[in-house]
Motif scaffolding. Structure first.
Motif, PDB file in Angstrom:
ATOM      1  N   GLY A  78     -49.431 -13.323 -14.408  1.00  0.00           N
ATOM      2  CA  GLY A  78     -50.240 -14.060 -15.119  1.00  0.00           C
ATOM      3  C   GLY A  78     -50.144 -13.658 -16.593  1.00  0.00           C
ATOM      4  N   LEU A  79     -51.024 -14.440 -17.254  1.00  0.00           N
ATOM      5  CA  LEU A  79     -50.937 -14.261 -18.513  1.00  0.00           C
ATOM      6  C   LEU A  79     -51.120 -12.939 -19.414  1.00  0.00           C
ATOM      7  CD1 LEU A  79     -50.624 -16.084 -21.482  1.00  0.00           C
ATOM      8  CD2 LEU A  79     -52.981 -16.479 -21.412  1.00  0.00           C
ATOM      9  N   LYS A  80     -52.298 -12.418 -18.788  1.00  0.00           N
ATOM     10  CA  LYS A  80     -52.394 -10.785 -19.520  1.00  0.00           C
ATOM     11  C   LYS A  80     -51.329 -10.057 -19.048  1.00  0.00           C
ATOM     12  CE  LYS A  80     -57.535 -11.290 -18.952  1.00  0.00           C
ATOM     13  NZ  LYS A  80     -58.752 -10.561 -18.363  1.00  0.00           N
ATOM     14  N   GLN A  96     -48.670 -10.711 -21.303  1.00  0.00           N
ATOM     15  CA  GLN A  96     -48.737 -10.082 -22.672  1.00  0.00           C
ATOM     16  C   GLN A  96     -48.659  -8.573 -22.675  1.00  0.00           C
ATOM     17  OE1 GLN A  96     -52.647 -11.645 -23.520  1.00  0.00           O
ATOM     18  NE2 GLN A  96     -52.097 -13.442 -24.175  1.00  0.00           N
ATOM     19  N   HIS A  97     -49.140  -8.010 -21.618  1.00  0.00           N
ATOM     20  CA  HIS A  97     -49.086  -6.599 -21.526  1.00  0.00           C
ATOM     21  C   HIS A  97     -47.819  -5.904 -21.526  1.00  0.00           C
ATOM     22  CE1 HIS A  97     -49.934  -2.343 -20.577  1.00  0.00           C
ATOM     23  NE2 HIS A  97     -49.231  -2.419 -19.457  1.00  0.00           N
ATOM     24  N   LEU A  98     -46.858  -6.898 -20.949  1.00  0.00           N
ATOM     25  CA  LEU A  98     -45.367  -6.685 -20.778  1.00  0.00           C
ATOM     26  C   LEU A  98     -44.598  -6.758 -21.981  1.00  0.00           C
ATOM     27  CD1 LEU A  98     -42.963  -5.925 -18.765  1.00  0.00           C
ATOM     28  CD2 LEU A  98     -42.822  -8.518 -18.424  1.00  0.00           C
ATOM     29  N   GLU A  99     -45.154  -7.811 -22.817  1.00  0.00           N
ATOM     30  CA  GLU A  99     -44.778  -8.030 -24.176  1.00  0.00           C
ATOM     31  C   GLU A  99     -44.945  -7.053 -25.172  1.00  0.00           C
ATOM     32  OE1 GLU A  99     -44.880 -11.570 -27.735  1.00  0.00           O
ATOM     33  OE2 GLU A  99     -46.072 -11.398 -25.720  1.00  0.00           O
TER      34      GLU A  99
END
Length: 244
Positions: free
Chosen positions: A125-127, A130-133
């Motif tokens: 998902g989006l979160k 973002q965490h992976l980024e």
């Protein structure tokens, strides 16, 4: 006075050893009989002398007591084996659970590694993205810091080598100057080559159609930096030749 304490060790005298065996055997069998009567216990005693003679006592029969003993021994062994089997099974069960947990953790780490490479991102998902980024950014920043640290170390080593080389060159230069002071160079240096200057000839004398050069008008001059070489011979004047 009470009896003295007897040291427990093998009696060397054969007669004394036989007398002691008879007395103590009788006392042991008496104590076994008393124990069986007083406590209503099943008691069996088997004794072999050093000559191989058998002495025994049993309140319920020796064979019956031995059979009961073997049954109890077998049952205790079976219980021990059963307990051991149950313990092994429980241990195997716990190890299996730990193995399954480790397998799950390994699978999670493998998926995480694949996602860090930018693959298999469809289920995120989006979160999560973002965490992976953020993780990738932090890892890249750490890599850059380590790279800069290594470059600084290499630069410091290069500067240190340069300073060492400069010090060695300075040391060699000083040694050369010291050698020059110990062995000064002579003022007059022997030239490596001699210079030749050509002087134009004067008019020649013609006598009977034969031309004779004026040898006095021709000189060979050998100079080196405006000084005459010490090995140079004095110039000679050659008299004019007359042709008759």
């Amino acid at each position: 006075m009470g009896r003295g304490k007897i040291e427990i060790k093998r009696i060397e005298n054969a007669n004394s050893r036989q007398v002691t065996f008879s007395k103590r055997r009788t006392g042991l069998l008496k104590k076994a009989r008393e124990l069986a009567i007083l406590c209503d216990a099943e008691v069996a005693v088997i004794i072999f002398s050093n000559t191989g003679k058998l002495f025994e006592f049993s309140s319920s029969g020796t064979k019956q007591t031995i059979s009961r003993y073997n049954k109890c021994l077998d049952s205790s062994n079976a219980a021990a084996e059963e307990y051991k089997t149950e313990a092994n099974f429980s241990l195997w069960k716990e190890e299996s659970k730990e193995l399954e947990v480790l397998k799950d953790e390994i699978a999670k780490l493998e998926r995480k590694q694949i996602r860090l490479l930018g693959k298999d991102l469809t289920g995120l998902g989006l979160k999560e993205l973002q965490h992976l980024e953020q993780q990738l950014s932090e890892g890249l920043f750490t890599v850059k810091e380590r790279k800069e640290e290594l470059l600084k170390q290499q630069l410091g080593q290069s500067r240190l080598q340069e300073q060492r080389a400069m010090l060695e060159n300075e040391t060699l230069r000083r040694q050369i100057e010291e050698l020059r002071c110990l062995f000064p160079v002579a003022d007059r240096v022997v030239p490596s080559c001699l210079e030749y200057y050509h002087v134009e000839r004067k008019k020649s004398i013609v006598n009977n159609g034969v031309t004779c050069p004026d040898l006095t008008s021709c000189q060979l001059m050998f100079t080196q930096r405006g000084r005459r070489h010490p090995l140079e011979k004095p110039f000679r004047t050659i008299q004019r030749l007359k042709w008759h």
